[in-house]
Each structure stands twice: as C-alpha cells, then as structure tokens.
Scaffold this active site. Structure first.
Site, PDB file in Angstrom:
ATOM      1  N   ASP A  69       0.831  -1.203   0.000  1.00  0.00           N
ATOM      2  CA  ASP A  69       0.000   0.000   0.000  1.00  0.00           C
ATOM      3  C   ASP A  69       0.868   1.256   0.000  1.00  0.00           C
ATOM      4  O   ASP A  69       0.694   2.147  -0.834  1.00  0.00           O
ATOM      5  CB  ASP A  69      -0.915  -0.003   1.225  1.00  0.00           C
ATOM      6  CG  ASP A  69      -1.846   1.205   1.257  1.00  0.00           C
ATOM      7  OD1 ASP A  69      -2.381   1.572   0.199  1.00  0.00           O
ATOM      8  OD2 ASP A  69      -2.046   1.775   2.351  1.00  0.00           O
ATOM      9  N   VAL A  72       2.835   2.471  -3.193  1.00  0.00           N
ATOM     10  CA  VAL A  72       2.059   2.890  -4.368  1.00  0.00           C
ATOM     11  C   VAL A  72       1.122   4.017  -3.942  1.00  0.00           C
ATOM     12  O   VAL A  72       0.152   3.786  -3.232  1.00  0.00           O
ATOM     13  CB  VAL A  72       1.256   1.714  -4.956  1.00  0.00           C
ATOM     14  CG1 VAL A  72       0.472   2.169  -6.192  1.00  0.00           C
ATOM     15  CG2 VAL A  72       2.177   0.545  -5.305  1.00  0.00           C
ATOM     16  N   GLU A  87      -5.521  -1.686  -7.822  1.00  0.00           N
ATOM     17  CA  GLU A  87      -4.203  -2.186  -7.420  1.00  0.00           C
ATOM     18  C   GLU A  87      -4.244  -3.673  -7.082  1.00  0.00           C
ATOM     19  O   GLU A  87      -3.275  -4.404  -7.310  1.00  0.00           O
ATOM     20  CB  GLU A  87      -3.680  -1.395  -6.210  1.00  0.00           C
ATOM     21  CG  GLU A  87      -3.286   0.033  -6.537  1.00  0.00           C
ATOM     22  CD  GLU A  87      -2.862   0.814  -5.310  1.00  0.00           C
ATOM     23  OE1 GLU A  87      -2.326   0.208  -4.370  1.00  0.00           O
ATOM     24  OE2 GLU A  87      -3.084   2.039  -5.286  1.00  0.00           O
ATOM     25  N   ASN A  93       0.136  -8.101  -6.567  1.00  0.00           N
ATOM     26  CA  ASN A  93      -0.854  -8.057  -5.489  1.00  0.00           C
ATOM     27  C   ASN A  93      -1.859  -9.203  -5.534  1.00  0.00           C
ATOM     28  O   ASN A  93      -2.716  -9.302  -4.646  1.00  0.00           O
ATOM     29  CB  ASN A  93      -1.614  -6.726  -5.533  1.00  0.00           C
ATOM     30  CG  ASN A  93      -0.747  -5.559  -5.113  1.00  0.00           C
ATOM     31  OD1 ASN A  93       0.253  -5.730  -4.423  1.00  0.00           O
ATOM     32  ND2 ASN A  93      -1.108  -4.362  -5.547  1.00  0.00           N
ATOM     33  N   HIS A 189      10.907 -10.237   6.005  1.00  0.00           N
ATOM     34  CA  HIS A 189      10.721 -11.558   5.397  1.00  0.00           C
ATOM     35  C   HIS A 189      10.966 -12.682   6.399  1.00  0.00           C
ATOM     36  O   HIS A 189      10.784 -13.851   6.051  1.00  0.00           O
ATOM     37  CB  HIS A 189      11.655 -11.724   4.195  1.00  0.00           C
ATOM     38  CG  HIS A 189      11.206 -10.969   2.990  1.00  0.00           C
ATOM     39  ND1 HIS A 189      12.041 -10.634   1.936  1.00  0.00           N
ATOM     40  CD2 HIS A 189       9.995 -10.458   2.645  1.00  0.00           C
ATOM     41  CE1 HIS A 189      11.363  -9.970   1.012  1.00  0.00           C
ATOM     42  NE2 HIS A 189      10.120  -9.846   1.430  1.00  0.00           N
ATOM     43  N   ASP A 241      12.151 -17.576   5.552  1.00  0.00           N
ATOM     44  CA  ASP A 241      13.074 -17.735   6.682  1.00  0.00           C
ATOM     45  C   ASP A 241      13.074 -19.196   7.091  1.00  0.00           C
ATOM     46  O   ASP A 241      12.376 -19.597   8.022  1.00  0.00           O
ATOM     47  CB  ASP A 241      12.634 -16.832   7.843  1.00  0.00           C
ATOM     48  CG  ASP A 241      13.619 -16.850   9.004  1.00  0.00           C
ATOM     49  OD1 ASP A 241      14.656 -17.528   8.897  1.00  0.00           O
ATOM     50  OD2 ASP A 241      13.353 -16.188  10.019  1.00  0.00           O
TER      51      ASP A 241
END
Length: 324
Positions: A69, A72, A87, A93, A189, A241
């Site tokens: 979000d 953009v 979007e 997305n 991540h 991970d």
C-alpha cells in the site's frame, strides 16, 4: 515484551516528532483519535489476534499488504479498493491476503465510532499488531491518515525479487527511506513466504546458465528444489526464513549470512558490501551493534508516513473496498 514498551514508546515518539520538522506533510500524531474513538487500537488488535489463530498466514500477509500500500501512492489504503483495474488486480498483489481482516476491523469500528477511523490507519495498526503478536517489536503508530480515492493497477511498481541493491536503494530513496531502512524492512521476510514462480529459476537455471545461482549454499539447493520442482505448482508458497518462518527474529539475517536466502534481492543484501555491513550490525557481528527490533520499529514508522493523505486529498471510507 511489556517491560520495554514505555522506553520504546518514548524513543519512537521522539523520533516521530523529530521527523515532523523535516517532512511535508507533518507526521500524524500518536493517539490521534482520542475521545472520538478511544478504543480503536484494542478493537483492531482483537480482530487481528483472532485472525492469526484462525490463519497464521495472515501475519506476513498483512505486513506485506501494508508495504504494498505505502509504496504505491503512499499509505492511503488504495490497495484495499476492489474493482477492475484496481491495485489488487496487479500481478504483485494477486497473492495478497488479509483483506477480510481489515474489513472485519472496519465493520466493528463503524459500529463503535462510525465515520471516524480510516482504512489506511486500520492497516497501519494491523501491520504493527501482527509483528508484535509473532514475537516482534511493538511501536506507537502515528494516526490520522485519510483514505485515497484512486487505485489503479497501472500505478503498481514495486521492488522486485531480482532487483540489484543499487535498484532497491534507488526505489527506497524515492520514498525517503535510506539503505538501513531497506535492509531492516527486507528483514520483515523473517515471517514471509513467496511463490515458487518468483524464484525457482534461481535454483535451477540462474541467468540461463543451466545451474543454480552460485551464491546459494550448495546444501540449500536440493532443499528448495524439492519444494519447488520444475514440474510442480508455480503457486506453491515457500517460507523465506527457513527454520523459523513463524517467529519474528534475526534468523532470516543469519540465513543470508549462510547463503540460504530464497530471493535473489534478499541474498544480495549480504553479498553487497554496503548492505552487508548493516546486516552484520543487526546480527551483532560489527560495531556499532543495531537492535533489529528497535530499528524495524523505527523504519516501519517512517514507511507508514509515505505520502499520507490529508484534508481534501482523501476521505474516511465507510467500507474499505470502495470509495464513498
């Protein structure tokens, strides 16, 4: 975690106040809703907490949605708008998840304090809460964003999984985020996943060589190849991970150090000297040592204030998926 909430709040609130003197528009205040919706944070947290019990994948999903979000058109909830060519229909997305969580929180807030809380603020609060609930830091979220009225797939231009550090740095700088913010936010991540189609070539045919990327640890190659075989489902999702995908910690950074980064853009943070220095500081391997939790909180506050809407530039939507 409770023991350091007050000092962390004071440090970060001070950082927010400092930023307000250097950026336009000024930072929204902490505790913005006050008596107009005094229980906004508890309502959002309750919904988020229940959603994680039902589906733990909502944690990385909501954090990723907030990132998508803000990058953009700013943090204006435009990614939440539904409809053709919005979007949400852009390729990066299509795999976003957690829209139902934001919608549920909005519905409850419309009952408790109708017309007061923006969807953009709900998403910012939810992103903070999912991090906190999976063992990461808590931070005071500045509030007062308005919701945008425009959402176009053609505007979606996000950092990509094969971007060089130079390109990543440029993309972040365009949003007033520095190289440390890049490394710290990428380390989100630690609770992320990615579809096989995004990175599979790197483990089978890197750069059309017919071999895996040589920066990958040899022992890691067959592990990922077995999860993402060439004839397998390209939509299969893999934890970024390895070994600690449900816990917010520094193991993701250690994986980069050991050549076990799944995404090329992530692994480059270790093989590129400027960003490797920051990774080493976050891991406590180089002075000055950086606290991952504290730095992540600071960077999230900065990111959550990208191009926020104020005044006539936005509105408070009645439902998050449609403009008023």
């Amino acid at each position: 975690m409770v023991s350091f909430l007050l000092p962390l709040f004071l440090v970060l609130a001070g950082a927010v106040a400092t930023q307000a003197t250097h950026h336009s528009p000024p930072s929204p205040p902490v505790g913005y809703y006050g008596s107009s919706c005094w229980n906004v944070e508890s309502i959002v947290r309750s919904v988020v907490q229940s959603s994680l019990v039902a589906n733990p994948a909502n944690a990385p999903g909501i954090l990723r949605m907030h990132f998508h979000d803000c990058f953009v058109q700013g943090c204006d909830g435009s990614v939440l708008l539904a409809g053709p060519n919005s979007e949400r229909t852009a390729i990066p997305n299509l795999t976003l998840r957690g829209f139902n969580v934001i919608d549920e929180a909005k519905s409850k807030l419309e009952i408790a304090c109708p017309g007061k809380v923006s969807c953009a603020d709900i998403l910012a609060l939810a992103a903070r809460d999912v991090v906190d609930l999976v063992g990461g830091p808590w931070w005071p979220v500045p509030l007062g964003r308005l919701d945008g009225r425009v959402s176009l797939a053609s505007n979606v231009d996000l950092p990509g999984p094969t971007d060089s550090v130079a390109v990543q740095t440029q993309r972040f700088a365009a949003k007033n985020l520095n190289t440390q913010d890049l490394v710290v936010l990428a380390a989100g991540h630690t609770i992320g996943t990615a579809s096989c189609i995004v990175f599979r070539d790197r483990f089978f045919n890197y750069d059309n060589t017919g071999n895996p990327d040589p920066t990958i640890a040899p022992s890691f190659v067959p592990q990922i190849q077995s999860q993402c075989p060439l004839n397998g489902n390209p939509a299969t999702r893999v934890v970024l991970d390895t070994g600690s995908g449900n816990q917010f910690d520094t193991s993701y950074l250690n994986n980069l150090r050991n050549g076990r980064g799944v995404l090329e853009s992530d692994q480059l943070l270790w093989t590129t000297p400027a960003t490797r220095l920051i990774v080493e500081q976050l891991l406590g391997l180089r002075f000055p040592v950086l606290s991952f939790g504290l730095e992540f909180a600071r960077s999230m506050i900065k990111m959550s204030q990208i191009e926020i809407k104020r005044g006539l530039d936005g509105e408070i939507r009645r439902v998050c998926s449609a403009v008023n």
